[in-house]
Design a protein around this motif. Structure first.
Motif, PDB file in Angstrom:
ATOM      1  N   TYR A  13       0.829  -1.199   0.000  1.00  0.00           N
ATOM      2  CA  TYR A  13       0.000   0.000   0.000  1.00  0.00           C
ATOM      3  C   TYR A  13       0.867   1.255   0.000  1.00  0.00           C
ATOM      4  CZ  TYR A  13      -3.930  -3.015   1.195  1.00  0.00           C
ATOM      5  OH  TYR A  13      -4.885  -3.987   1.200  1.00  0.00           O
ATOM      6  N   LEU A  14       1.936   1.231   0.786  1.00  0.00           N
ATOM      7  CA  LEU A  14       2.843   2.372   0.831  1.00  0.00           C
ATOM      8  C   LEU A  14       3.485   2.588  -0.539  1.00  0.00           C
ATOM      9  CD1 LEU A  14       4.209   4.543   2.538  1.00  0.00           C
ATOM     10  CD2 LEU A  14       5.984   2.877   3.062  1.00  0.00           C
ATOM     11  N   GLY A  15       3.875   1.496  -1.188  1.00  0.00           N
ATOM     12  CA  GLY A  15       4.451   1.595  -2.529  1.00  0.00           C
ATOM     13  C   GLY A  15       3.466   2.179  -3.521  1.00  0.00           C
ATOM     14  N   VAL A  16       2.222   1.756  -3.455  1.00  0.00           N
ATOM     15  CA  VAL A  16       1.201   2.284  -4.370  1.00  0.00           C
ATOM     16  C   VAL A  16       1.006   3.776  -4.130  1.00  0.00           C
ATOM     17  CG1 VAL A  16      -1.272   2.227  -4.889  1.00  0.00           C
ATOM     18  CG2 VAL A  16       0.011   0.097  -4.728  1.00  0.00           C
ATOM     19  N   ARG A  17       0.972   4.173  -2.877  1.00  0.00           N
ATOM     20  CA  ARG A  17       0.791   5.594  -2.574  1.00  0.00           C
ATOM     21  C   ARG A  17       1.982   6.411  -3.060  1.00  0.00           C
ATOM     22  NH1 ARG A  17      -0.785   6.851   3.263  1.00  0.00           N
ATOM     23  NH2 ARG A  17      -1.002   8.880   2.338  1.00  0.00           N
ATOM     24  N   GLY A  93      -5.028   7.245  -1.762  1.00  0.00           N
ATOM     25  CA  GLY A  93      -4.945   7.068  -0.308  1.00  0.00           C
ATOM     26  C   GLY A  93      -6.236   6.510   0.267  1.00  0.00           C
ATOM     27  N   GLY A  94      -7.370   7.016  -0.202  1.00  0.00           N
ATOM     28  CA  GLY A  94      -8.664   6.509   0.275  1.00  0.00           C
ATOM     29  C   GLY A  94      -8.880   5.057  -0.103  1.00  0.00           C
ATOM     30  N   VAL A  95      -8.511   4.705  -1.337  1.00  0.00           N
ATOM     31  CA  VAL A  95      -8.650   3.309  -1.770  1.00  0.00           C
ATOM     32  C   VAL A  95      -7.751   2.404  -0.926  1.00  0.00           C
ATOM     33  CG1 VAL A  95      -8.169   1.725  -3.691  1.00  0.00           C
ATOM     34  CG2 VAL A  95      -9.435   3.828  -4.094  1.00  0.00           C
ATOM     35  N   GLU A 100      -7.227  -1.661   3.222  1.00  0.00           N
ATOM     36  CA  GLU A 100      -6.664  -2.089   4.514  1.00  0.00           C
ATOM     37  C   GLU A 100      -7.784  -2.416   5.503  1.00  0.00           C
ATOM     38  OE1 GLU A 100      -3.924  -3.043   7.451  1.00  0.00           O
ATOM     39  OE2 GLU A 100      -3.671  -2.839   5.289  1.00  0.00           O
ATOM     40  N   TYR A 101      -8.841  -1.615   5.498  1.00  0.00           N
ATOM     41  CA  TYR A 101      -9.982  -1.896   6.375  1.00  0.00           C
ATOM     42  C   TYR A 101     -10.625  -3.232   6.017  1.00  0.00           C
ATOM     43  CZ  TYR A 101     -14.534  -1.583   8.569  1.00  0.00           C
ATOM     44  OH  TYR A 101     -15.646  -1.863   9.295  1.00  0.00           O
TER      45      TYR A 101
END
Length: 153
Positions: A13-17, A93-95, A100-101
């Motif tokens: 997720y960090l990489g995608v952001r 970021g929202g996605v 993650e949720y």
């Protein structure tokens, strides 16, 4: 060392952001060059943002009913491209947060199912032990009854 405990999903997720920022910058650059993007994607939100921003500032300063001039095309295109870039980063970021949720919810649901299965198994074992105890109690009463009544011939 536990290999499964490393949060690979969070790292992805960090990489995608992080990748979304250069992608947003390229889209902004393309939006500045393309007339279609400029006229239909960048200018309307930029003009609306400018109008709302100036309207709020004027009301705070006490001016009411003043006419707000629209931004010139170049400034509006620049502002619209910035808004587009920020919207892309915000959306990514929202996605990521939603993903993650969902992942955490699935993990929690899986743990609850395992816990419920374990609880059901323990309840079945207690029931089985209870039946075994009742059977042994009945056999013990039968043995005691036979001992008290004496030997039969």
């Amino acid at each position: 060392m536990v290999a499964g405990a490393f949060p690979i999903a969070k790292l992805l997720y960090l990489g995608v952001r992080q990748l979304s920022k250069p992608v947003a910058n390229r889209i902004k650059a393309g939006a500045r060059r393309s007339e279609f993007f400029k006229n239909y994607i960048c200018l309307p939100p930029a003009q609306l943002y400018h109008w709302v921003d100036m309207r709020a500032k004027m009301r705070i300063m006490g001016f009411r009913g003043t006419h707000i001039k629209p931004l010139n095309e170049e400034a509006a295109a620049e502002l619209g491209a910035e808004l587009l870039g920020e919207a892309i980063i915000f959306t990514v970021g929202g996605v990521c947060m939603i993903a993650e949720y969902a992942r955490q919810s699935a993990n929690t649901r899986h743990k609850e199912e395992e816990l419920n299965d374990t609880l059901q198994s323990l309840q079945d074992q207690v029931t089985q032990l209870s039946l075994t105890a009742e059977t042994l109690d009945a056999q013990l009463r039968e043995v005691n009854r036979r001992l008290l009544t004496g030997p039969t011939k």
